[in-house]
Design an enzyme around this catalytic site. Structure first.
Site, PDB file in Angstrom:
ATOM      1  N   LYS A 298      19.977 -19.300  -0.925  1.00 35.91           N
ATOM      2  CA  LYS A 298      20.890 -18.625  -1.380  1.00 35.91           C
ATOM      3  C   LYS A 298      21.343 -17.426  -0.754  1.00 35.91           C
ATOM      4  CE  LYS A 298      21.184 -18.149  -6.306  1.00 35.91           C
ATOM      5  NZ  LYS A 298      20.606 -17.488  -7.414  1.00 35.91           N
TER       6      LYS A 298
HETATM    7  C1  E4P Z   1      21.915 -18.020 -10.328  1.00 36.68           C
HETATM    8  O1  E4P Z   1      22.218 -18.602  -9.408  1.00 36.68           O
HETATM    9  C2  E4P Z   1      22.103 -16.540 -10.348  1.00 36.68           C
HETATM   10  O2  E4P Z   1      21.196 -15.882  -9.865  1.00 36.68           O
HETATM   11  C3  E4P Z   1      21.717 -16.235 -12.110  1.00 36.68           C
HETATM   12  O3  E4P Z   1      22.407 -17.251 -13.043  1.00 36.68           O
HETATM   13  C4  E4P Z   1      22.427 -14.985 -12.212  1.00 36.68           C
HETATM   14  O4  E4P Z   1      22.369 -14.592 -13.794  1.00 36.68           O
HETATM   15  P1  E4P Z   1      22.387 -13.388 -14.513  1.00 36.68           P
HETATM   16  O5  E4P Z   1      23.710 -12.794 -14.470  1.00 36.68           O
HETATM   17  O6  E4P Z   1      22.212 -13.650 -16.067  1.00 36.68           O
HETATM   18  O7  E4P Z   1      21.516 -12.385 -14.038  1.00 36.68           O
END
Ligand code: E4P
Length: 215
Positions: free
Chosen positions: A84
């Site tokens: 990522k």
């Molecule tokens: C996933 O890839 C993201 O990092 C995650 O869904 C972020 O979620 P949040 O906005 O609830 O922290």
């Protein structure tokens, strides 16, 4: 629409995997930091031993060169690791390099159609629009998902859209309606997706009727 689990908690991943409905896992530094073994490598390797689909592990570096080095290391942890990388200028440079090496990249922290277009052009395998965080500031997060899906379809771009930052079950319904390829959902939301009061009362009534004739 595929379902990924959005957590770094091994117990939750094991339980969700046993349902046979999840196709991958996404993590981020905040999720990993909540776990007792907050060591990214240990956590990701443990997840990859449970889940054979894509497991996203996020880079912490901020400049392109360091992102590339870190991504190569993280990608070597298991064959199903997806790295990522946030959508910044450095993130795009790193993604362009890494995608040519066949390292799968999930470009994260996507908040606009333009960012999603650039992620696809850089060769990202996935892009993650953050629905809940847009909703939090009074924007329609799911409209962004829908716009990206439409734009990728129009230009036949192969990058998969992951509806991320999912906060509740209605987000899953609207992500599916918007044509998202994947929704990455917290464990609590996955469990809520299973439940319906009419299923519970239906089971109770079936069992009650059956007991009456079988006594
Ligand atoms: C996933 O890839 C993201 O990092 C995650 O869904 C972020 O979620 P949040 O906005 O609830 O922290």
């Amino acid at each position: 629409m595929l379902i990924f689990l959005d957590t770094a908690n091994i117990d939750e991943i094991r339980e969700a995997a046993s349902l046979g409905v999840i196709s991958g896992v996404t993590t981020n530094p905040s999720l990993v930091s909540k776990e007792a073994t907050a060591d990214y490598e240990t956590v990701v390797k443990a997840i990859c031993s449970i889940v054979s689909g894509s497991v996203s592990a996020e880079v912490l570096a901020e400049d392109a060169e360091s992102m590339v080095e870190e991504a190569r290391v993280k990608a070597s942890w298991a064959p199903n690791v997806t790295v990522k990388i946030p959508i910044t200028a450095d993130g795009l440079k790193a993604t362009s390099t890494l995608s040519k090496e066949n390292i799968k990249i999930n470009m994260t922290l996507c908040f606009s159609v333009n960012q999603a277009l650039l992620a696809a052009r850089a060769g990202a395998a996935y892009v993650s629009p953050f629905v809940g965080r847009l909703d939090d500031i009074g924007h329609d997060g799911m409209e962004l998902v829908s716009d990206i899906v439409e734009m990728y379809g129009y230009y036949e771009l192969p990058t998969k859209v992951i509806a991320a930052s999912i906060r509740h079950t209605l987000h899953c319904v609207t992500a599916a309606r918007a044509g998202a390829d994947i929704a990455t959902v917290p464990y609590k939301v996955l469990m809520q997706m299973i439940n319906h009061p009419l299923t519970d009362t239906g089971i109770a009534r079936f069992l009650e009727d059956w007991r009456r004739v079988s006594q």
